[in-house]
Design a protein around this motif. Structure first.
Motif, short mmCIF file in Angstrom:
data_model
loop_
_atom_site.label_atom_id
_atom_site.label_comp_id
_atom_site.label_asym_id
_atom_site.label_seq_id
_atom_site.Cartn_x
_atom_site.Cartn_y
_atom_site.Cartn_z
N ALA A 195 148.16 68.01 21.81
CA ALA A 195 148.90 69.23 21.52
C ALA A 195 148.81 70.14 22.74
O ALA A 195 148.17 69.82 23.73
N TYR B 77 151.30 71.56 17.96
CA TYR B 77 151.42 70.11 17.93
C TYR B 77 152.86 69.72 18.25
O TYR B 77 153.78 70.52 18.07
N SER C 135 144.95 62.71 17.23
CA SER C 135 145.78 63.73 16.57
C SER C 135 145.57 65.13 17.16
O SER C 135 146.28 66.07 16.79
#
Lengths: 115, 115
Positions: B87, B39, B84
């Motif tokens: 990454a 990430y 989220s």
């Protein structure tokens, strides 16, 4: 937390300088690995220790690279007479045992820039 | 020599879209397979791994991967991505015949999920 730590996080060196990069593995982890990650690439294996024994150093790119783990815990990767092509992120990882299936836990890396 | 290929270097998806990231490896023997994720601003961490048994492996955060031995593939999937999940994702292999247990990484896939 008790993860893998590396220092320094950033290192700028002039070409020809020697540098030393430190890795503190997770306490009790038997295996320790060093990887080199160039920009835009995946990590590439450099060397492997099982406790204090360096069992594989086939990935070290030249004899300017040297690694040690004298007491089976902390490890140091030393690069002598740095060159511009040594610029990369150097990652350290440790795993609990010497088995191939163990998860390797990675540190944050040291970003080395050679000017 | 062993190698790992990740076909997609950059992937852009909208939230709730499905994800599949390809990974192929070249090694004829028994392997352990891994997906690691990085990430933004964080270190590499394990997403999931395959050693043996059920070729469909479930990992953290709703990710899964399927090992297809005949195709030398270990593709990563997620039915519905979230912002989220932005990454970089790395596929990695270690060969059980390789006593150093080093990981061979692909070059990574950068995933950007748009809200």
């Amino acid at each position: 937390g008790a993860g893998v730590s590396q220092s320094p996080r950033y290192k700028v060196a002039k070409r020809g300088q020697d540098v030393a990069l430190r890795c503190d593995p997770i306490s009790g982890h038997v295996s320790l690995f060093w990887y080199q990650q160039a920009l835009g690439q995946g990590p590439e294996f450099l060397t492997y220790f099982q406790n204090e024994a360096q069992l594989d150093k086939s990935g070290l790119p030249s004899d300017r690279f040297f690694a040690e783990r004298p007491e089976g815990s902390v490890s140091t990767l030393k690069i002598q007479r740095t060159q511009q092509e040594d610029s990369a992120v150097y990652l350290c990882a440790s795993s609990f045992s010497s088995g191939g299936g163990d998860e390797q836990f990675f540190g944050p890396g040291t970003r080395l820039t050679v000017l | 020599a062993q190698s790992v290929s990740q076909h997609n270097h950059h992937v852009i998806l909208s939230e709730a879209a499905s994800l599949e990231l390809g990974c192929n490896y070249s090694y004829g023997g028994t392997v352990n397979l891994f997906w690691y994720v990085q990430y933004p601003g964080q270190h590499l961490q394990l997403l999931l791994k395959y050693f043996s048994g059920d070729p469909l492996v479930k990992g953290i955060k709703g990710f899964e991967a399927e090992f297809i031995k005949s195709k030398f593939s270990f593709n990563l999937r997620k039915p519905s991505v979230q912002w989220s999940d932005t990454a970089e994702y790395f596929c990695a292999v270690n060969a059980l015949r390789d006593s150093s247990y080093k990981l061979i990484f692909g070059s990574g896939t950068r995933l950007l999920v748009r809200p």
